[in-house]
Write a protein that holds these residues in place. Sequence first.
Motif, mmCIF file in Angstrom:
data_model
loop_
_atom_site.group_PDB
_atom_site.id
_atom_site.type_symbol
_atom_site.label_atom_id
_atom_site.label_comp_id
_atom_site.label_asym_id
_atom_site.label_seq_id
_atom_site.Cartn_x
_atom_site.Cartn_y
_atom_site.Cartn_z
ATOM 1 N N GLY A 20 4.741 -6.210 -6.570
ATOM 2 C CA GLY A 20 3.924 -5.157 -7.172
ATOM 3 C C GLY A 20 2.777 -4.725 -6.278
ATOM 4 N N GLU A 21 2.108 -5.691 -5.668
ATOM 5 C CA GLU A 21 0.987 -5.377 -4.774
ATOM 6 C C GLU A 21 1.453 -4.535 -3.581
ATOM 7 N N LEU A 22 2.574 -4.924 -2.986
ATOM 8 C CA LEU A 22 3.095 -4.179 -1.842
ATOM 9 C C LEU A 22 3.578 -2.793 -2.248
ATOM 10 N N ALA A 23 4.245 -2.695 -3.386
ATOM 11 C CA ALA A 23 4.705 -1.382 -3.869
ATOM 12 C C ALA A 23 3.514 -0.480 -4.161
ATOM 13 N N ASP A 24 2.469 -1.030 -4.776
ATOM 14 C CA ASP A 24 1.257 -0.252 -5.042
ATOM 15 C C ASP A 24 0.606 0.204 -3.742
ATOM 16 N N LEU A 25 0.558 -0.690 -2.760
ATOM 17 C CA LEU A 25 -0.021 -0.353 -1.465
ATOM 18 C C LEU A 25 0.766 0.793 -0.823
ATOM 19 N N ALA A 26 2.085 0.693 -0.853
ATOM 20 C CA ALA A 26 2.925 1.745 -0.267
ATOM 21 C C ALA A 26 2.691 3.076 -0.962
ATOM 22 N N ALA A 39 4.888 -1.502 4.070
ATOM 23 C CA ALA A 39 4.637 -2.129 2.759
ATOM 24 C C ALA A 39 5.855 -1.987 1.840
ATOM 25 N N ALA A 40 6.492 -0.839 1.863
ATOM 26 C CA ALA A 40 7.697 -0.645 1.044
ATOM 27 C C ALA A 40 8.817 -1.583 1.491
ATOM 28 N N ASP A 41 9.000 -1.730 2.794
ATOM 29 C CA ASP A 41 10.022 -2.649 3.304
ATOM 30 C C ASP A 41 9.713 -4.096 2.918
ATOM 31 N N LEU A 42 8.454 -4.485 3.055
ATOM 32 C CA LEU A 42 8.073 -5.857 2.721
ATOM 33 C C LEU A 42 8.191 -6.124 1.220
ATOM 34 N N ALA A 43 7.990 -5.102 0.409
ATOM 35 C CA ALA A 43 8.170 -5.253 -1.037
ATOM 36 C C ALA A 43 9.622 -5.572 -1.364
ATOM 37 N N THR A 44 10.552 -4.975 -0.620
ATOM 38 C CA THR A 44 11.970 -5.266 -0.880
ATOM 39 C C THR A 44 12.295 -6.717 -0.529
ATOM 40 N N TRP A 45 11.607 -7.276 0.456
ATOM 41 C CA TRP A 45 11.805 -8.693 0.768
ATOM 42 C C TRP A 45 11.408 -9.556 -0.428
ATOM 43 N N SER A 46 10.246 -9.257 -1.001
ATOM 44 C CA SER A 46 9.793 -10.048 -2.147
ATOM 45 C C SER A 46 10.712 -9.852 -3.348
ATOM 46 N N GLU A 47 11.228 -8.644 -3.517
ATOM 47 C CA GLU A 47 12.208 -8.425 -4.594
ATOM 48 C C GLU A 47 13.431 -9.313 -4.386
ATOM 49 N N GLU A 48 13.895 -9.394 -3.152
ATOM 50 C CA GLU A 48 15.040 -10.251 -2.850
ATOM 51 C C GLU A 48 14.696 -11.722 -3.085
#
Length: 159
Positions: A20-26, A39-48
Amino acid sequence: MNGVELALRTLDQGERHLTGELADLAERYRAEHEIHHVAADLATWSEEHVERLREAAARHDLDLDTPQDAHFAAFGTSHPATLATLPDPGLLLLRDLREVHLAATRNSLHWEMLAQVAQASKDTALLSLASFCHPRTLRQMRWTNTMIKNLSPQVLAAL
């Protein structure tokens, strides 16, 4: 609750928070292309990571959506960020990067703890999970740290 369950629950909560934090940042810094895209790419890592944690929990007959007990509440990662009113966009970005960095740092520590309990219990699947996810979390930390180092001098010197 045993140590494996505690570690899985803590990481699940932490990775969902970091997503959520990374998606908000993006979203918040859409005009800053490097911030937005990385930030969007790193958010997908956390989702995985969340998906993999859910699969590991299922193998341990754990439902991560059930209420937690007192051990988890004391150990959990929910520390609401204090949102100060910062009118300067550069200060806002530094604050947001700091919060993402701290969330990733908490997750890094918890990945290490999961790896340790996995080793102690000889759970190769959990050790494999930690070995896959932890380096990515370290990469999330390095990115935020680099961005903070790059932006701090210009933002703070301009105050």
